[in-house]
Design a protein around this motif. Structure first.
Motif, PDB file in Angstrom:
ATOM      1  N   THR A   1      28.962  79.531  35.852  1.00  0.00           N
ATOM      2  CA  THR A   1      29.373  80.707  35.561  1.00  0.00           C
ATOM      3  C   THR A   1      30.352  80.613  34.263  1.00  0.00           C
ATOM      4  O   THR A   1      30.572  81.851  33.584  1.00  0.00           O
ATOM      5  CB  THR A   1      30.001  81.671  36.488  1.00  0.00           C
ATOM      6  N   LYS A   2      30.959  79.492  33.933  1.00  0.00           N
ATOM      7  CA  LYS A   2      31.822  79.498  32.815  1.00  0.00           C
ATOM      8  C   LYS A   2      32.910  80.126  32.896  1.00  0.00           C
ATOM      9  O   LYS A   2      33.906  80.094  32.045  1.00  0.00           O
ATOM     10  CB  LYS A   2      30.940  79.999  31.548  1.00  0.00           C
ATOM     11  N   THR A   3      33.250  80.828  34.020  1.00  0.00           N
ATOM     12  CA  THR A   3      34.611  81.418  34.503  1.00  0.00           C
ATOM     13  C   THR A   3      35.624  80.386  34.695  1.00  0.00           C
ATOM     14  O   THR A   3      36.855  80.801  34.548  1.00  0.00           O
ATOM     15  CB  THR A   3      34.495  82.455  35.505  1.00  0.00           C
ATOM     16  N   GLY A   4      35.495  79.250  34.957  1.00  0.00           N
ATOM     17  CA  GLY A   4      36.459  78.119  35.246  1.00  0.00           C
ATOM     18  C   GLY A   4      36.694  77.257  34.172  1.00  0.00           C
ATOM     19  O   GLY A   4      37.457  76.241  34.498  1.00  0.00           O
ATOM     20  N   ASP A   5      35.831  77.462  33.085  1.00  0.00           N
ATOM     21  CA  ASP A   5      36.276  76.427  31.869  1.00  0.00           C
ATOM     22  C   ASP A   5      37.335  76.511  31.440  1.00  0.00           C
ATOM     23  O   ASP A   5      37.822  75.218  30.568  1.00  0.00           O
ATOM     24  CB  ASP A   5      35.255  76.866  30.721  1.00  0.00           C
ATOM     25  N   LYS A   6      38.449  77.427  31.755  1.00  0.00           N
ATOM     26  CA  LYS A   6      39.813  77.140  31.258  1.00  0.00           C
ATOM     27  C   LYS A   6      40.901  76.847  32.365  1.00  0.00           C
ATOM     28  O   LYS A   6      42.096  77.093  32.025  1.00  0.00           O
ATOM     29  CB  LYS A   6      40.327  78.593  30.625  1.00  0.00           C
ATOM     30  N   GLY A   7      40.391  76.302  33.221  1.00  0.00           N
ATOM     31  CA  GLY A   7      41.099  75.890  34.371  1.00  0.00           C
ATOM     32  C   GLY A   7      41.791  76.814  35.248  1.00  0.00           C
ATOM     33  O   GLY A   7      42.663  76.541  36.149  1.00  0.00           O
ATOM     34  N   THR A   8      40.847  77.975  35.490  1.00  0.00           N
ATOM     35  CA  THR A   8      41.357  78.765  36.803  1.00  0.00           C
ATOM     36  C   THR A   8      39.920  79.081  37.304  1.00  0.00           C
ATOM     37  O   THR A   8      38.848  78.614  37.048  1.00  0.00           O
ATOM     38  CB  THR A   8      41.467  80.032  35.774  1.00  0.00           C
ATOM     39  N   THR A   9      40.151  79.616  38.714  1.00  0.00           N
ATOM     40  CA  THR A   9      39.089  79.697  39.525  1.00  0.00           C
ATOM     41  C   THR A   9      39.376  81.131  40.523  1.00  0.00           C
ATOM     42  O   THR A   9      40.369  81.419  40.556  1.00  0.00           O
ATOM     43  CB  THR A   9      38.815  78.576  40.655  1.00  0.00           C
ATOM     44  N   SER A  10      38.548  81.587  40.971  1.00  0.00           N
ATOM     45  CA  SER A  10      38.725  82.951  41.783  1.00  0.00           C
ATOM     46  C   SER A  10      38.600  82.453  43.122  1.00  0.00           C
ATOM     47  O   SER A  10      37.905  81.693  43.827  1.00  0.00           O
ATOM     48  CB  SER A  10      37.397  83.700  41.760  1.00  0.00           C
ATOM     49  N   LEU A  11      39.731  83.005  43.947  1.00  0.00           N
ATOM     50  CA  LEU A  11      39.731  83.047  45.519  1.00  0.00           C
ATOM     51  C   LEU A  11      38.695  84.130  46.023  1.00  0.00           C
ATOM     52  O   LEU A  11      38.291  84.741  45.382  1.00  0.00           O
ATOM     53  CB  LEU A  11      41.155  83.598  45.868  1.00  0.00           C
ATOM     54  N   LEU A  12      38.774  84.071  47.199  1.00  0.00           N
ATOM     55  CA  LEU A  12      37.489  85.322  48.002  1.00  0.00           C
ATOM     56  C   LEU A  12      38.125  86.517  47.817  1.00  0.00           C
ATOM     57  O   LEU A  12      37.160  87.298  47.569  1.00  0.00           O
ATOM     58  CB  LEU A  12      37.659  84.973  49.402  1.00  0.00           C
ATOM     59  N   ASP A  13      39.386  86.777  47.334  1.00  0.00           N
ATOM     60  CA  ASP A  13      39.629  88.309  47.363  1.00  0.00           C
ATOM     61  C   ASP A  13      39.493  88.668  45.680  1.00  0.00           C
ATOM     62  O   ASP A  13      39.874  89.709  45.120  1.00  0.00           O
ATOM     63  CB  ASP A  13      41.228  88.558  47.633  1.00  0.00           C
TER      64      ASP A  13
ATOM     65  N   VAL B   1      43.360  82.222  39.987  1.00  0.00           N
ATOM     66  CA  VAL B   1      44.486  81.004  40.083  1.00  0.00           C
ATOM     67  C   VAL B   1      44.026  79.786  39.318  1.00  0.00           C
ATOM     68  O   VAL B   1      42.596  79.560  39.279  1.00  0.00           O
ATOM     69  CB  VAL B   1      44.721  80.893  41.536  1.00  0.00           C
ATOM     70  N   ARG B   2      45.202  79.052  39.060  1.00  0.00           N
ATOM     71  CA  ARG B   2      45.039  77.590  38.108  1.00  0.00           C
ATOM     72  C   ARG B   2      44.190  76.712  39.468  1.00  0.00           C
ATOM     73  O   ARG B   2      44.462  76.739  40.418  1.00  0.00           O
ATOM     74  CB  ARG B   2      46.087  77.107  37.945  1.00  0.00           C
ATOM     75  N   LYS B   3      43.417  75.783  38.851  1.00  0.00           N
ATOM     76  CA  LYS B   3      42.480  75.046  39.833  1.00  0.00           C
ATOM     77  C   LYS B   3      43.574  74.278  40.516  1.00  0.00           C
ATOM     78  O   LYS B   3      42.939  73.354  41.485  1.00  0.00           O
ATOM     79  CB  LYS B   3      41.380  74.259  39.126  1.00  0.00           C
ATOM     80  N   ASN B   4      44.609  73.565  40.070  1.00  0.00           N
ATOM     81  CA  ASN B   4      45.486  72.688  40.562  1.00  0.00           C
ATOM     82  C   ASN B   4      46.498  73.591  41.426  1.00  0.00           C
ATOM     83  O   ASN B   4      47.512  73.035  41.753  1.00  0.00           O
ATOM     84  CB  ASN B   4      46.252  71.861  39.609  1.00  0.00           C
ATOM     85  N   SER B   5      46.375  74.752  41.715  1.00  0.00           N
ATOM     86  CA  SER B   5      47.293  75.455  42.577  1.00  0.00           C
ATOM     87  C   SER B   5      47.138  74.729  43.992  1.00  0.00           C
ATOM     88  O   SER B   5      46.183  74.147  44.457  1.00  0.00           O
ATOM     89  CB  SER B   5      46.898  77.054  42.608  1.00  0.00           C
TER      90      SER B   5
ATOM     91  N   ARG C   1      46.758  76.306  46.964  1.00  0.00           N
ATOM     92  CA  ARG C   1      45.805  76.859  47.783  1.00  0.00           C
ATOM     93  C   ARG C   1      44.483  76.214  47.328  1.00  0.00           C
ATOM     94  O   ARG C   1      43.755  75.881  48.253  1.00  0.00           O
ATOM     95  CB  ARG C   1      45.810  78.300  47.286  1.00  0.00           C
ATOM     96  N   VAL C   2      44.362  75.910  45.938  1.00  0.00           N
ATOM     97  CA  VAL C   2      42.976  75.408  45.662  1.00  0.00           C
ATOM     98  C   VAL C   2      43.015  73.999  46.279  1.00  0.00           C
ATOM     99  O   VAL C   2      41.869  73.452  46.686  1.00  0.00           O
ATOM    100  CB  VAL C   2      42.690  75.584  44.034  1.00  0.00           C
ATOM    101  N   GLU C   3      43.975  73.257  46.015  1.00  0.00           N
ATOM    102  CA  GLU C   3      44.205  72.038  46.603  1.00  0.00           C
ATOM    103  C   GLU C   3      43.895  71.886  47.949  1.00  0.00           C
ATOM    104  O   GLU C   3      43.137  70.976  48.445  1.00  0.00           O
ATOM    105  CB  GLU C   3      45.424  71.316  46.133  1.00  0.00           C
TER     106      GLU C   3
END
Length: 173
Positions: A4-16, A20-24, A26-28
């Motif tokens: 999707t290219k949406t995570g290329d800058k180190g963020t990702t989407s939660l279900l809602d 958030v940052r990929k190293n948060s 919650r993601v961890e």
């Protein structure tokens, strides 16, 4: 689409939908559950006890629920179906296999066969998942049943590993 290219800058989407940052934490937490699930999938190929393999497969399906619940910060998008029944089931599994073994010595040296070795690695990943979830809970509430589930699962994995060590499966690869 895979990418999707949406995570290329180190963020990702939660279900809602929250980014958030990929190293948060919650993601961890749900990433560690994913790692555990993958490790269990790999480990099944070394275990020749069909009952244990079936039980691990059940756990794998449930780990998707754990990860999904952790990926939903408010608990509004996903409600985990896991509850006290799964904890009791884990305790039944543990009791069932403990009855088949000799009393445990104080310390167990992991990995007398590949099957037990991989389950001991999975147990340590499970314990790490528990630690990460505890750290997350200090920042944002984590459903207590998820923490209890993961805690008891590590006991299940330890019990299965011990059983496989003690019984040195017929095919000791």
């Amino acid at each position: 689409m895979i990418y999707t290219k949406t995570g290329d800058k180190g963020t990702t989407s939660l279900l809602d939908g929250t980014r958030v940052r990929k190293n948060s934490p919650r993601v961890e937490s749900y990433g560690t559950i994913d790692e555990l699930n993958s490790l269990l999938g790999f480990g099944k190929h070394f275990i020749h006890n069909k009952d244990i393999v079936e039980k691990i497969h059940t756990v794998q399906k449930e780990l998707f629920s754990v990860a999904s619940a952790l990926a939903d910060p408010q608990g509004k998008t996903y409600t985990s179906p896991l509850g006290e029944a799964e904890i009791v089931r884990f305790e039944t599994w543990i009791d069932e296999y403990v009855k088949l073994m000799n009393p445990a010595p104080k310390f167990i040296v992991p990995g007398s066969c590949q099957a037990s070795g991989i389950l001991h690695v999975a147990r340590t990943v499970c314990r790490r998942a528990e630690r990460v979830m505890t750290a997350l809970d200090e920042l944002e509430p984590v459903n207590p049943i998820l923490a209890k589930y993961i805690n008891r699962l590590s006991d299940v994995l330890y019990t299965f590993a011990r059983y496989l060590e003690e019984n040195q499966e017929l095919v000791n690869t």
